[in-house]
Design an enzyme around this catalytic site. Sequence first.
Site, PDB file in Angstrom:
ATOM      1  N   ARG A  47       1.055  -1.082   0.050  1.00 32.71           N
ATOM      2  CA  ARG A  47      -0.040  -0.017   0.245  1.00 32.71           C
ATOM      3  C   ARG A  47       0.762   1.331  -0.018  1.00 32.71           C
ATOM      4  O   ARG A  47       1.723   1.165   0.814  1.00 32.71           O
ATOM      5  CB  ARG A  47      -0.819   0.028   1.189  1.00 32.71           C
ATOM      6  N   HIS A  57      -1.902   0.324  -9.566  1.00 33.42           N
ATOM      7  CA  HIS A  57      -2.474  -0.755  -8.522  1.00 33.42           C
ATOM      8  C   HIS A  57      -2.989  -2.088  -9.331  1.00 33.42           C
ATOM      9  O   HIS A  57      -4.293  -1.951  -9.464  1.00 33.42           O
ATOM     10  CB  HIS A  57      -3.537  -0.096  -7.929  1.00 33.42           C
ATOM     11  N   GLU A  89      -3.529   7.728  -4.585  1.00 35.13           N
ATOM     12  CA  GLU A  89      -3.968   6.887  -5.797  1.00 35.13           C
ATOM     13  C   GLU A  89      -5.371   7.733  -6.397  1.00 35.13           C
ATOM     14  O   GLU A  89      -6.155   7.888  -5.642  1.00 35.13           O
ATOM     15  CB  GLU A  89      -4.491   5.586  -5.535  1.00 35.13           C
TER      16      GLU A  89
HETATM   17  P1  NAP Z   1      -0.818 -11.838   4.231  1.00 35.52           P
HETATM   18  O1  NAP Z   1      -0.683 -13.147   3.805  1.00 35.52           O
HETATM   19  O2  NAP Z   1      -1.759 -11.630   5.465  1.00 35.52           O
HETATM   20  O3  NAP Z   1       0.904 -11.505   4.445  1.00 35.52           O
HETATM   21  C1  NAP Z   1       0.995 -10.111   5.259  1.00 35.52           C
HETATM   22  C2  NAP Z   1       2.285 -10.488   6.112  1.00 35.52           C
HETATM   23  O4  NAP Z   1       2.718  -9.287   6.511  1.00 35.52           O
HETATM   24  C3  NAP Z   1       1.830 -11.401   7.091  1.00 35.52           C
HETATM   25  O5  NAP Z   1       2.946 -12.446   7.171  1.00 35.52           O
HETATM   26  C4  NAP Z   1       2.010 -10.396   8.440  1.00 35.52           C
HETATM   27  O6  NAP Z   1       2.687 -10.972   9.727  1.00 35.52           O
HETATM   28  C5  NAP Z   1       3.124  -9.351   8.046  1.00 35.52           C
HETATM   29  N1  NAP Z   1       3.205  -8.346   8.660  1.00 35.52           N
HETATM   30  C6  NAP Z   1       2.035  -7.536   9.349  1.00 35.52           C
HETATM   31  N2  NAP Z   1       2.348  -6.594   9.961  1.00 35.52           N
HETATM   32  C7  NAP Z   1       3.575  -6.614   9.915  1.00 35.52           C
HETATM   33  C8  NAP Z   1       4.559  -5.728  10.532  1.00 35.52           C
HETATM   34  N3  NAP Z   1       4.342  -4.639  11.172  1.00 35.52           N
HETATM   35  N4  NAP Z   1       5.884  -6.132  10.081  1.00 35.52           N
HETATM   36  C9  NAP Z   1       6.260  -7.172   9.543  1.00 35.52           C
HETATM   37  N5  NAP Z   1       5.361  -8.028   8.976  1.00 35.52           N
HETATM   38  C10 NAP Z   1       4.106  -7.691   9.202  1.00 35.52           C
HETATM   39  O7  NAP Z   1      -1.407 -10.862   3.080  1.00 35.52           O
HETATM   40  P2  NAP Z   1      -0.931 -10.783   1.324  1.00 35.52           P
HETATM   41  O8  NAP Z   1      -2.107 -11.671   0.873  1.00 35.52           O
HETATM   42  O9  NAP Z   1       0.660 -11.459   1.374  1.00 35.52           O
HETATM   43  O10 NAP Z   1      -1.201  -9.512   1.378  1.00 35.52           O
HETATM   44  C11 NAP Z   1      -0.293  -8.596   1.727  1.00 35.52           C
HETATM   45  C12 NAP Z   1      -0.889  -7.228   1.280  1.00 35.52           C
HETATM   46  O11 NAP Z   1      -0.473  -7.022  -0.021  1.00 35.52           O
HETATM   47  C13 NAP Z   1      -2.541  -7.060   1.381  1.00 35.52           C
HETATM   48  O12 NAP Z   1      -2.523  -6.800   2.745  1.00 35.52           O
HETATM   49  C14 NAP Z   1      -2.656  -5.642   0.421  1.00 35.52           C
HETATM   50  O13 NAP Z   1      -2.314  -4.472   1.015  1.00 35.52           O
HETATM   51  C15 NAP Z   1      -1.350  -6.010  -0.701  1.00 35.52           C
HETATM   52  N6  NAP Z   1      -1.528  -6.225  -1.878  1.00 35.52           N
HETATM   53  C16 NAP Z   1      -1.524  -5.497  -2.745  1.00 35.52           C
HETATM   54  C17 NAP Z   1      -2.009  -5.836  -4.278  1.00 35.52           C
HETATM   55  C18 NAP Z   1      -1.922  -5.064  -5.453  1.00 35.52           C
HETATM   56  O14 NAP Z   1      -2.870  -4.907  -6.291  1.00 35.52           O
HETATM   57  N7  NAP Z   1      -0.752  -4.404  -5.435  1.00 35.52           N
HETATM   58  C19 NAP Z   1      -2.777  -7.170  -4.482  1.00 35.52           C
HETATM   59  C20 NAP Z   1      -2.943  -7.952  -3.295  1.00 35.52           C
HETATM   60  C21 NAP Z   1      -2.332  -7.570  -2.175  1.00 35.52           C
HETATM   61  P3  NAP Z   1       1.651 -12.003  10.599  1.00 35.52           P
HETATM   62  O15 NAP Z   1       1.299 -13.087  10.089  1.00 35.52           O
HETATM   63  O16 NAP Z   1       2.381 -11.962  11.698  1.00 35.52           O
HETATM   64  O17 NAP Z   1       0.538 -10.975  10.709  1.00 35.52           O
HETATM   65  C1  GLV Z   2      -5.299  -5.237  -3.502  1.00 31.40           C
HETATM   66  O1  GLV Z   2      -4.623  -4.326  -3.382  1.00 31.40           O
HETATM   67  C2  GLV Z   2      -5.680  -6.329  -2.716  1.00 31.40           C
HETATM   68  O2  GLV Z   2      -5.483  -5.852  -1.426  1.00 31.40           O
HETATM   69  O3  GLV Z   2      -6.323  -7.182  -3.028  1.00 31.40           O
END
Ligand code: NAP
Ligand code: GLV
Length: 341
Positions: free
Chosen positions: A249, A297, A278
């Site tokens: 983000r 995005h 954005e």
């Molecule tokens: P996820 O599986 O929940 O992974 C997020 C990771 O971040 C978890 O391992 C979490 O740890 C860790 N985390 C949270 N707070 C932290 C901190 N303060 N310091 C270090 N690590 C921390 O989620 P995901 O599916 O990988 O997605 C991650 C993020 O990517 C989403 O929330 C979204 O904002 C972004 N995203 C963007 C797009 C795009 O279109 N660009 C698409 C999809 C997602 P814990 O397990 O310990 O909580």
């Molecule tokens: C995209 O940014 C998502 O959080 O799925």
Amino acid sequence: MSEEASRPLVFVTRPIAEQALAELAGFARVDLWEDEMPPPRDVILGRIAGADAILSLLTDGIDAAVIAAAPRLRVISNLAVGVDNIDLDAATASGVAVGHTPGVLTETTADLAFALLMAAARRIVEADSYTRQGRWRTWGPRVMLGRDVFGAALGIIGWGAIGRAMARRAAGFAMRVLYAARADKPHQARIGATGQEIAGASAVALSELLGESDFVSLHVPLTPETRGMFGAREFRAMKPGAILINTARGEVIDQRALYEALAAGHLGGAALDVTSPEPIAPDDPLLKLPNVIVTPHIGSASQATRLRMAQIAVGNIRDALAGRLPAYCANPAVRLKTKIA
Ligand code: NAP
Ligand code: GLV
């Protein structure tokens, strides 16, 4: 009341995959906002007032006031994995489930993050412009020199589904993968998506990761803890010439500080799929820098993934309207509100 009027009403804030809309129409009345731009706040407040569910996008701010304006609302189903646009506490306190779409977009988003890494390292966007501008006059031994990806060190911040999918891609390029685990969850952070260790990835302190990584890729959710987690101090701590990739983000980084680190020549480049705000303003100084790539995005933007996300979002609504927790629920502790007749 007619049979049609007794069906639940779902406000859908933008056209999503046709197939998923048809599935939704199979069990609910669909109130669709058909515009390409998001509904303004007053429209959301007006349309959610009589709705049993909302299928929202990450561009829709669903805060406590919006939730309070919706006495019938039983589920907010976000077409995203991130739920930072929703006040989760207010939803939980009101007995409203929050659905989201984790997992299904993991590989597609990691593909984009790795594509950005490659593009920034090898100056692909810049090189394409160079060609289009007619500047390609001959093969040159000093033209468009970039950075090697093969064998370089990649630091991953956010060792979750997408961060680990990024690590798997990096392994194919013989990259050295470092990640910074949260101090309070060190063991969980070391376990891969399938419950196995990811070969060759090392958990290190953030300072070590920043000092040693040639590329740093952000994959944390936006939370109060991660907002602004990358500022002048972190950029200064990064290895000179390192490249930052952000598909998490925009608010996770201080964009002004990023600009300064790039303009001073300390960082070698940045590739951002997310910005704050954005869209990024067309006159933002970052867009003047040739070593910055910004995409709008599009992390999860493949046809197959967007269809699957839409189907999961519809499934989450179906679950909640049937009185069950959504299969993909971001506030599983919620005590679901019962249906208002
Ligand atoms: P996820 O599986 O929940 O992974 C997020 C990771 O971040 C978890 O391992 C979490 O740890 C860790 N985390 C949270 N707070 C932290 C901190 N303060 N310091 C270090 N690590 C921390 O989620 P995901 O599916 O990988 O997605 C991650 C993020 O990517 C989403 O929330 C979204 O904002 C972004 N995203 C963007 C797009 C795009 O279109 N660009 C698409 C999809 C997602 P814990 O397990 O310990 O909580
Ligand atoms: C995209 O940014 C998502 O959080 O799925």
